[in-house]
Design an enzyme around this catalytic site. Structure first.
Site, PDB file in Angstrom:
ATOM      1  N   GLY A 100       0.821  -1.221  -0.009  1.00  0.00           N
ATOM      2  CA  GLY A 100       0.203   0.158   0.069  1.00  0.00           C
ATOM      3  C   GLY A 100       0.884   1.409   0.034  1.00  0.00           C
ATOM      4  N   ARG A 101       1.307   1.548   1.204  1.00  0.00           N
ATOM      5  CA  ARG A 101       2.293   2.761   1.279  1.00  0.00           C
ATOM      6  C   ARG A 101       3.256   2.901   0.378  1.00  0.00           C
ATOM      7  NH1 ARG A 101       2.832   4.972   6.465  1.00  0.00           N
ATOM      8  NH2 ARG A 101       2.010   3.001   7.458  1.00  0.00           N
TER       9      ARG A 101
ATOM     10  N   ARG B  97      -1.739  11.710  10.662  1.00  0.00           N
ATOM     11  CA  ARG B  97      -0.460  10.873  10.929  1.00  0.00           C
ATOM     12  C   ARG B  97       0.558  11.208  12.217  1.00  0.00           C
ATOM     13  NH1 ARG B  97       2.967   9.319   7.986  1.00  0.00           N
ATOM     14  NH2 ARG B  97       3.302   7.393   8.977  1.00  0.00           N
TER      15      ARG B  97
ATOM     16  N   CYS C 285      -8.414  23.219  17.884  1.00  0.00           N
ATOM     17  CA  CYS C 285      -8.162  23.567  19.438  1.00  0.00           C
ATOM     18  C   CYS C 285      -7.497  22.295  20.163  1.00  0.00           C
ATOM     19  CB  CYS C 285      -9.530  24.040  19.991  1.00  0.00           C
ATOM     20  SG  CYS C 285      -9.894  25.648  19.389  1.00  0.00           S
TER      21      CYS C 285
ATOM     22  N   TYR D  80      -2.342   6.867   3.617  1.00  0.00           N
ATOM     23  CA  TYR D  80      -2.790   7.121   5.054  1.00  0.00           C
ATOM     24  C   TYR D  80      -3.038   8.516   5.341  1.00  0.00           C
ATOM     25  CZ  TYR D  80      -1.899   2.210   4.965  1.00  0.00           C
ATOM     26  OH  TYR D  80      -1.688   0.799   4.769  1.00  0.00           O
TER      27      TYR D  80
HETATM   28  C1  LIG Z   1      -2.644  -2.281   5.725  1.00  0.00           C
HETATM   29  C2  LIG Z   1      -2.219  -3.901   4.986  1.00  0.00           C
HETATM   30  C3  LIG Z   1      -1.511  -3.808   3.913  1.00  0.00           C
HETATM   31  C4  LIG Z   1      -0.793  -2.632   3.442  1.00  0.00           C
HETATM   32  O1  LIG Z   1       0.238  -2.240   4.367  1.00  0.00           O
HETATM   33  P1  LIG Z   1       1.328  -1.146   3.835  1.00  0.00           P
HETATM   34  O2  LIG Z   1       2.067  -0.690   4.827  1.00  0.00           O
HETATM   35  O3  LIG Z   1       0.629   0.015   3.445  1.00  0.00           O
HETATM   36  O4  LIG Z   1       1.990  -1.661   2.701  1.00  0.00           O
HETATM   37  C5  LIG Z   1      -1.586  -5.145   3.456  1.00  0.00           C
HETATM   38  N1  LIG Z   1      -2.105  -6.146   4.004  1.00  0.00           N
HETATM   39  C6  LIG Z   1      -2.860  -6.108   5.110  1.00  0.00           C
HETATM   40  C7  LIG Z   1      -3.336  -7.202   5.348  1.00  0.00           C
HETATM   41  C8  LIG Z   1      -2.941  -4.957   5.601  1.00  0.00           C
HETATM   42  O5  LIG Z   1      -3.787  -4.866   6.792  1.00  0.00           O
END
Ligand SMILES: *Cc1c(COP(=O)(O)O)cnc(C)c1O
Length: 423
Positions: free
Chosen positions: A275-276, A311, A343, A372
């Site tokens: 993801g990230r 974050r 605030c 995120y």
């Molecule tokens: C959050 C998550 C991901 C992605 O994580 P990243 O750190 O954004 O790569 C992949 N698999 C599962 C099961 C997750 O919960």
């Protein structure tokens, strides 16, 4: 490596000057770069060439449908964690047979929704979930493709709130109990138990914990096969980190090579769930300075806040902050806290950052905000959700317009016993 660079002293997203977007959509806003996402995806995909690896983009990192669509056009599948994300992935054109459904709390309705869609795989995280999925699939006359998520008890060395692979975390089945669960699953109707899944956490900046966890998962695959289970898939999760503050995480290419080395000659279909690493550095949050205040400390008060990007408040995370108009040589630099209007003292995006003088209406950019960021935004303090803009080359498009305060107020309903308001 990203495509947010200064040209003639002005920060650009690819070929588009940030002030041009700011003039069109107002501030604050998120801005994403297609070229950056594409590059990150491609580096990872290239490193896995020759393997049966499927990259299922973890939609939760940034679930705007245009972002998902960009990934799908590159060849990605989707990793979803809720029925809502499943809907988004399908709406964005992800093929059902490329969708993996993970998460420890899938409801009956969500399981039914995913079975009806004929997704690629369920990552099942507990015995009760396995039993419910079996019952629901049987009722629907379906066979659910299942990987069991095991918890390998590996410390990923990341922030407490985003580590998921230690035995005290809520995720998966302890690896020591995996055989028992596979044996049980084999006796339940409506299931095709075909894989092992792991995911040990997020923002991991070292290959060692990945390697340790993958090793444990692959050993389990061997044991399960010896015991007669027909294991065809291994789901390696996501979690690869990005440089926020000068960290040097392994590159997607190094990560891919390690995966390739560990899984060579094993006749396993692999699923990766990044993801990230695909979107984090492909996004910035652009905000405008409202005031600069000097009271012992220097505070830059901007129009973005913790509700837009949580974050720093939630994970103590560090984001680089840069002026959109580059400071020229000889400009005095001093330390400032960059804060939002909410605030709460937690509404601090950055502390003690060396920044040039900034005047009201000047633009600043918070880097590394593609993952995120927008997805975790809220309307706290009755602040409307901010727009998201996608850039490609010299084009940009608003992929989520700014929510209006009218839209926000219209979500409430008066309780019938209250007297009508004057309007
Ligand atoms: C959050 C998550 C991901 C992605 O994580 P990243 O750190 O954004 O790569 C992949 N698999 C599962 C099961 C997750 O919960």
């Amino acid at each position: 490596m990203d495509h947010f660079q200064y040209r003639n002293g002005i920060l650009h997203a690819e070929d588009v000057a940030i002030p041009v977007i700011a003039a069109a959509v107002g501030t604050p806003f998120y801005c994403y770069s297609t070229a950056t996402m594409t590059r990150h995806y491609q580096v990872l995909a290239d490193s896995l060439e020759g393997t049966e690896a499927r990259i299922c983009y973890a939609v939760k990192a940034n679930s705007n449908q245009s972002v998902i669509r960009t990934m799908v056009e590159l060849g990605a599948g989707a990793d979803v964690i809720s029925g809502g994300e499943l809907r988004r992935a399908l709406a964005a054109g992800a093929s059902p047979d490329s969708i993996v459904f993970a998460g420890p709390g899938k409801t009956r309705d969500e399981l039914m929704q995913a079975l009806a869609a004929d997704i690629y795989q369920f990552n099942v995280e507990s015995e009760p979930e396995l039993r419910l999925l079996s019952a629901v699939a049987t009722d629907m006359g379906k066979v659910a493709p299942v990987s069991i998520r095991v918890n390998p008890d590996v410390d990923a060395g990341t922030h407490e709130k985003i580590t998921t692979g230690r035995k005290q975390n809520k995720f998966g089945i302890p690896i020591g109990r995996a055989m028992e669960i596979f044996d049980l699953g084999a006796t339940l109707p409506g299931l095709d138990l075909l894989g092992v899944a792991i995911h040990i956490g997020s923002q991991i900046t070292d290959l060692a914990p990945f390697e340790e966890a993958f090793d444990r998962a692959l050993k389990l695959v061997d044991e399960l096969r010896l015991a007669g289970h027909d294991i065809r898939r291994c789901n390696l999760g996501g979690g690869l980190g990005i440089p926020y503050a000068g960290e040097t995480p392994p590159s997607p290419a190094e990560y891919g090579r390690m995966v390739k080395r560990l899984t060579a000659n094993r006749q396993l279909d692999l699923v990766l769930e990044p993801g990230r690493v695909l979107v984090g550095n492909a996004g910035i949050l652009v905000a405008r300075v409202i005031y600069e205040k000097h009271e012992g400390r220097r505070f830059i008060i901007i129009d973005a806040a913790m509700n837009d990007l949580i974050r720093p408040a939630m994970y103590d995370s560090w984001h680089d902050i840069v002026p959109v108009a580059e400071a020229g040589p000889g400009v005095p630099i001093s330390e400032a806290d960059v804060v939002g209007p909410i605030c709460e003292s937690g509404d601090t995006l950055a502390k003690a950052r060396p920044l040039p003088p900034l005047a009201p209406d000047d633009l600043i950019a918070v880097r590394g905000a593609g993952a995120y960021g927008a997805v975790m935004a809220s309307t706290y303090n009755s602040r409307a959700l901010i727009p998201e803009v996608l850039v490609r080359g010299d084009q940009f498009a608003v992929i989520r317009p700014r929510q209006s305060i009218d839209d926000l107020l219209a979500l409430d309903r008066p309780a019938p016993w209250l007297s009508p308001t004057l309007d």
